[in-house]
Enzyme design. Structure first.
Site, PDB file in Angstrom:
ATOM      1  N   SER A  97       0.787  -1.007  -0.142  1.00 54.74           N
ATOM      2  CA  SER A  97      -0.053  -0.075  -0.011  1.00 54.74           C
ATOM      3  C   SER A  97       0.974   1.119  -0.019  1.00 54.74           C
ATOM      4  CB  SER A  97      -1.013  -0.070   1.260  1.00 54.74           C
ATOM      5  OG  SER A  97      -1.753  -1.083   1.170  1.00 54.74           O
ATOM      6  N   LYS A 171      -7.454   1.402  -2.884  1.00 56.94           N
ATOM      7  CA  LYS A 171      -6.836   0.737  -1.466  1.00 56.94           C
ATOM      8  C   LYS A 171      -7.324   1.903  -0.707  1.00 56.94           C
ATOM      9  CE  LYS A 171      -5.338  -1.398   1.776  1.00 56.94           C
ATOM     10  NZ  LYS A 171      -4.306  -2.280   1.867  1.00 56.94           N
ATOM     11  N   LYS A 239      -0.665   5.692   8.648  1.00 56.60           N
ATOM     12  CA  LYS A 239       0.085   5.861   7.466  1.00 56.60           C
ATOM     13  C   LYS A 239      -1.013   6.164   6.268  1.00 56.60           C
ATOM     14  CE  LYS A 239       1.236   2.540   4.927  1.00 56.60           C
ATOM     15  NZ  LYS A 239       1.824   1.395   4.321  1.00 56.60           N
TER      16      LYS A 239
END
Length: 294
Positions: A97, A171, A239
């Site tokens: 990711s 995502k 994050k």
């Protein structure tokens, strides 16, 4: 099963079970991890162990990366010799990711070497990786994605979202929904319990209604059991939310709900919750309410 050689770089919480799925499907897989101890157990499943990332990549026709962030992917691909070790025509499938911009940059730099690239982040957690039921969000040319569908099939369901970078955007959208929903479930449990209700009974009562979700199912149960051993850590959730907001800024978007939830996760991580499961945000909200009553 296809005899084409697969390299898998990054065998942590998610990478190890994904590599095992590929091995169980009959693919020859060479694995590498920066911390060798996380790769060694895969030898028992039939994996070949490589001492370096470049060694794993040599001769591979398909290379998976499942690494911590965009910087780690860049370093492994271009700093450790992986891109140079791959032959033209090889396909890099990045399941990490990372930011959409970095994914597009990787695709461009690899294309200059004749190497094809798919950004294909996944959702479903460790349980999904073990069961082969991951949602795989793919960005890149349709022909490239189609050429490796058989390799990705043991891992889960692949959906092409659009051109390079859009797998990562999907995502990020997934992580927005996860984070906001975790916050909503946690706050609802606090509300019901504060008024004398049972968290467990509340969850049972609304199951099957409009608020049903995987988050209510799995993370709601975690909140009842107070089991915050990480599947996905709060630090990684933060994050991802930072990456969401950076992408939103580049697209001139204002996402107020995401901004608020990001603030709460930032405080949770700052107060020591970074390595807990992201459903542990419940504890942060409990603490915040306790302080408010003090």
């Amino acid at each position: 099963m296809s005899g084409r050689k697969i390299a898998f770089l990054g065998t942590g919480l998610m990478g190890a079970p994904m590599a095992r799925r590929l091995l169980a499907a009959g693919f020859p897989v060479t694995v590498w991890n920066r911390d060798r101890s996380k790769a060694d157990p895969l030898a028992d499943d039939g994996a070949t162990l490589a001492a370096t990332a470049a060694e794993a990549a040599r001769g591979a026709s398909v290379l998976f990366t499942m690494l911590t962030n965009g910087g780690a992917v860049s370093e492994v691909l271009f700093g450790s010799g992986v891109a140079d070790a791959l032959e033209p025509g090889a396909v890099v499938i990045d399941n990490s990711s990372i930011s959409p911009a970095v994914a597009r940059e990787h695709a461009f730099k690899l294309a200059e070497r004749g190497i094809r690239h798919i950004d294909a982040p996944v959702s479903g957690g460790v349980a999904g990786a073990m069961a082969g039921t991951l949602a795989i969000m793919a960005g890149g040319d349709a022909d490239i994605i189609d050429s490796v569908r058989d390799v990705m099939a043991p891992l889960g369901r692949v959906t092409r979202v659009g051109p390079s970078g859009t797998g990562q955007l999907a995502k990020l959208g997934n992580q927005q929904i996860v984070a906001v929903t975790i916050g909503a479930v946690a706050e609802a449990m606090l509300l019901v319990e504060a008024g004398g209700g049972s968290r467990e009974a509340f969850r049972a009562a609304i199951r099957g209604g409009f608020a049903e979700s995987r988050i209510l199912d799995l993370h709601g149960q975690r909140m009842i059991e107070r089991n915050f051993e990480p599947g996905g850590t709060a630090r990684n959730q933060l994050k991802d939310l930072d990456t969401v907001l950076a992408a939103a800024q580049s697209l001139s978007l204002h996402l107020p709900l995401t901004e608020i939830v990001r603030t709460e996760f930032a405080e949770f991580v700052e107060n020591g919750g970074g390595e807990q499961d992201h459903s542990g945000l419940l504890q942060h909200l409990e603490d915040k309410n306790a302080r408010g009553k003090a």
